[in-house]
Write an enzyme that holds these catalytic residues in place. Sequence first.
Site, PDB file in Angstrom:
ATOM      1  N   SER A   1       0.845  -1.200   0.000  1.00  9.78           N
ATOM      2  CA  SER A   1       0.000   0.000   0.000  1.00  9.78           C
ATOM      3  C   SER A   1       0.877   1.245   0.000  1.00  9.78           C
ATOM      4  O   SER A   1       2.058   1.174   0.366  1.00  9.78           O
ATOM      5  CB  SER A   1      -0.857  -0.007   1.269  1.00  9.78           C
ATOM      6  OG  SER A   1      -1.381   1.283   1.555  1.00  9.78           O
TER       7      SER A   1
ATOM      8  N   TYR B   1      -3.346   0.092  10.031  1.00  9.70           N
ATOM      9  CA  TYR B   1      -3.192  -0.332   8.633  1.00  9.70           C
ATOM     10  C   TYR B   1      -1.793   0.016   8.130  1.00  9.70           C
ATOM     11  O   TYR B   1      -1.122  -0.813   7.505  1.00  9.70           O
ATOM     12  CB  TYR B   1      -4.257   0.364   7.799  1.00  9.70           C
ATOM     13  CG  TYR B   1      -4.310   0.017   6.343  1.00  9.70           C
ATOM     14  CD1 TYR B   1      -3.709   0.844   5.386  1.00  9.70           C
ATOM     15  CD2 TYR B   1      -4.981  -1.113   5.899  1.00  9.70           C
ATOM     16  CE1 TYR B   1      -3.779   0.544   4.038  1.00  9.70           C
ATOM     17  CE2 TYR B   1      -5.064  -1.415   4.545  1.00  9.70           C
ATOM     18  CZ  TYR B   1      -4.466  -0.579   3.621  1.00  9.70           C
ATOM     19  OH  TYR B   1      -4.532  -0.880   2.276  1.00  9.70           O
TER      20      TYR B   1
HETATM   21  P1  NAP Z   1     -11.775  -5.179  -0.203  1.00 11.54           P
HETATM   22  O1  NAP Z   1     -12.652  -4.689  -1.291  1.00 11.54           O
HETATM   23  O2  NAP Z   1     -12.077  -4.836   1.208  1.00 11.54           O
HETATM   24  O3  NAP Z   1     -11.628  -6.799  -0.321  1.00 11.54           O
HETATM   25  C1  NAP Z   1     -10.816  -7.459   0.604  1.00 11.54           C
HETATM   26  C2  NAP Z   1     -11.161  -8.916   0.511  1.00 11.54           C
HETATM   27  O4  NAP Z   1     -10.428  -9.623   1.520  1.00 11.54           O
HETATM   28  C3  NAP Z   1     -12.647  -9.173   0.779  1.00 11.54           C
HETATM   29  O5  NAP Z   1     -13.123 -10.213  -0.050  1.00 11.54           O
HETATM   30  C4  NAP Z   1     -12.619  -9.612   2.235  1.00 11.54           C
HETATM   31  O6  NAP Z   1     -13.712 -10.388   2.627  1.00 11.54           O
HETATM   32  C5  NAP Z   1     -11.346 -10.426   2.257  1.00 11.54           C
HETATM   33  N1  NAP Z   1     -10.883 -10.674   3.628  1.00 11.54           N
HETATM   34  C6  NAP Z   1     -10.864  -9.799   4.656  1.00 11.54           C
HETATM   35  N2  NAP Z   1     -10.379 -10.402   5.752  1.00 11.54           N
HETATM   36  C7  NAP Z   1     -10.094 -11.691   5.413  1.00 11.54           C
HETATM   37  C8  NAP Z   1      -9.570 -12.811   6.117  1.00 11.54           C
HETATM   38  N3  NAP Z   1      -9.241 -12.745   7.410  1.00 11.54           N
HETATM   39  N4  NAP Z   1      -9.407 -13.973   5.444  1.00 11.54           N
HETATM   40  C9  NAP Z   1      -9.761 -14.074   4.137  1.00 11.54           C
HETATM   41  N5  NAP Z   1     -10.274 -13.053   3.399  1.00 11.54           N
HETATM   42  C10 NAP Z   1     -10.420 -11.869   4.048  1.00 11.54           C
HETATM   43  O7  NAP Z   1     -10.302  -4.698  -0.470  1.00 11.54           O
HETATM   44  P2  NAP Z   1      -9.592  -4.197  -1.803  1.00 11.54           P
HETATM   45  O8  NAP Z   1      -9.739  -2.736  -1.939  1.00 11.54           O
HETATM   46  O9  NAP Z   1      -9.930  -5.112  -2.948  1.00 11.54           O
HETATM   47  O10 NAP Z   1      -8.085  -4.456  -1.349  1.00 11.54           O
HETATM   48  C11 NAP Z   1      -7.477  -5.716  -1.498  1.00 11.54           C
HETATM   49  C12 NAP Z   1      -6.083  -5.567  -0.939  1.00 11.54           C
HETATM   50  O11 NAP Z   1      -5.450  -4.424  -1.535  1.00 11.54           O
HETATM   51  C13 NAP Z   1      -6.065  -5.312   0.559  1.00 11.54           C
HETATM   52  O12 NAP Z   1      -4.929  -5.948   1.125  1.00 11.54           O
HETATM   53  C14 NAP Z   1      -5.885  -3.789   0.654  1.00 11.54           C
HETATM   54  O13 NAP Z   1      -5.275  -3.407   1.878  1.00 11.54           O
HETATM   55  C15 NAP Z   1      -5.003  -3.529  -0.512  1.00 11.54           C
HETATM   56  N6  NAP Z   1      -5.015  -2.177  -1.052  1.00 11.54           N
HETATM   57  C16 NAP Z   1      -6.186  -1.605  -1.441  1.00 11.54           C
HETATM   58  C17 NAP Z   1      -6.131  -0.326  -2.014  1.00 11.54           C
HETATM   59  C18 NAP Z   1      -7.359   0.395  -2.478  1.00 11.54           C
HETATM   60  O14 NAP Z   1      -7.260   1.611  -2.729  1.00 11.54           O
HETATM   61  N7  NAP Z   1      -8.484  -0.267  -2.603  1.00 11.54           N
HETATM   62  C19 NAP Z   1      -4.908   0.318  -2.186  1.00 11.54           C
HETATM   63  C20 NAP Z   1      -3.744  -0.314  -1.728  1.00 11.54           C
HETATM   64  C21 NAP Z   1      -3.816  -1.576  -1.171  1.00 11.54           C
HETATM   65  P3  NAP Z   1     -14.971  -9.620   3.300  1.00 11.54           P
HETATM   66  O15 NAP Z   1     -15.786  -9.124   2.165  1.00 11.54           O
HETATM   67  O16 NAP Z   1     -15.638 -10.664   4.133  1.00 11.54           O
HETATM   68  O17 NAP Z   1     -14.403  -8.501   4.146  1.00 11.54           O
HETATM   69  C1  GCO Z   2      -6.989   5.101   3.204  1.00 13.50           C
HETATM   70  C2  GCO Z   2      -7.111   4.167   2.028  1.00 13.50           C
HETATM   71  C3  GCO Z   2      -5.729   3.713   1.609  1.00 13.50           C
HETATM   72  C4  GCO Z   2      -5.844   2.722   0.484  1.00 13.50           C
HETATM   73  C5  GCO Z   2      -4.526   2.191   0.079  1.00 13.50           C
HETATM   74  C6  GCO Z   2      -3.618   3.254  -0.477  1.00 13.50           C
HETATM   75  O1  GCO Z   2      -7.898   5.094   4.036  1.00 13.50           O
HETATM   76  O2  GCO Z   2      -5.993   5.837   3.237  1.00 13.50           O
HETATM   77  O3  GCO Z   2      -7.932   3.071   2.338  1.00 13.50           O
HETATM   78  O4  GCO Z   2      -5.054   3.153   2.677  1.00 13.50           O
HETATM   79  O5  GCO Z   2      -6.606   1.607   0.871  1.00 13.50           O
HETATM   80  O6  GCO Z   2      -3.914   1.442   1.064  1.00 13.50           O
HETATM   81  O7  GCO Z   2      -2.482   2.627  -1.028  1.00 13.50           O
END
Ligand code: NAP
Ligand code: GCO
Length: 261
Positions: free
Chosen positions: A147, A160
């Site tokens: 992230s 986080y």
């Molecule tokens: P999301 O929409 O919240 O999806 C996360 C998925 O992980 C959901 O299916 C969730 O299930 C599942 N999950 C949560 N806890 C779990 C556990 N203990 N065991 C198994 N599955 C679990 O997140 P996303 O935005 O797609 O992000 C995916 C990854 O990218 C995360 O690691 C997040 O931190 C990272 N990320 C996201 C962003 C962004 O801007 N979106 C940016 C940087 C990094 P539930 O639906 O039951 O919660």
């Molecule tokens: C926040 C956002 C970010 C993104 C991502 C950015 O609240 O700042 O959720 O943390 O999820 O991790 O890279």
Amino acid sequence: MEMINQFSLKGRTALVTGASYGIGFAIASAYANAGAKIIFNDLSEELVQRGLEAYKSEGIEAHGYVCDVTDEAGVTAFLEKAESEIAPIDILVNNAGIIKRIPMHEMSAADFRKVIDVDLVGPFIMAKAVLPGMMHRTRGKIINICSLMSELGRETVSAYAAAKGGLKMLTRSIASEYGQYNIQCNGLGPGYIETPQTAPLRLEGHPFNSFIINKTPAARWGKTGDLIGAALFLASDASNFVNGHILYVDGGILASLGKQP
Ligand code: NAP
Ligand code: GCO
């Protein structure tokens, strides 16, 4: 090896955690389209079924299992079942994650621990589970979804950021310890991406929405499709000499102080 074949995942099996939707779903779908078999897990049967239907609607045969990445015994059983039913895991994407946006002085230790458990201990448990097989086969790819908070802090996301900062160093540690087995461990660092996790920040009129658009040189939120090229690179032979690297796909936000007033 011909250049384009370096990006093929034909004959490989990928496990993407938490991939019923969101970033994990996009990455797993891209891997399927590059020839990989897809295994994914999520927290409930309902979510797994929702994911299976979504993959099917994309013409993808995926294999879904209910598993909580923080449950070490459950992960061991999941891997044994999946690898016997489908195939040994060649590619692990530690995608499953949560975020709790709470001012730190108001955050309980239980909430802090929960985020660390899912976002840092979970990837450790999953990587530990796949490493023996990868070591035996002297080949493997582990990709940790990091992230911007692996590099930067911001208010209300202390747990986080601590987890994702730790995940960056776990990535480098795995790279250091297992590179000798032809196992590459890298991080993929998405910027601000349109998924359910960031939906609260993108609500109409939310100040964070315009803040991010102004801060990002690309002047937009990312989409999950922006991530799949980098994800495919890190999963394929094209990255066999890339190890311990965090590849940011962020529209330039980490490179920039932000738009001048
Ligand atoms: P999301 O929409 O919240 O999806 C996360 C998925 O992980 C959901 O299916 C969730 O299930 C599942 N999950 C949560 N806890 C779990 C556990 N203990 N065991 C198994 N599955 C679990 O997140 P996303 O935005 O797609 O992000 C995916 C990854 O990218 C995360 O690691 C997040 O931190 C990272 N990320 C996201 C962003 C962004 O801007 N979106 C940016 C940087 C990094 P539930 O639906 O039951 O919660
Ligand atoms: C926040 C956002 C970010 C993104 C991502 C950015 O609240 O700042 O959720 O943390 O999820 O991790 O890279």
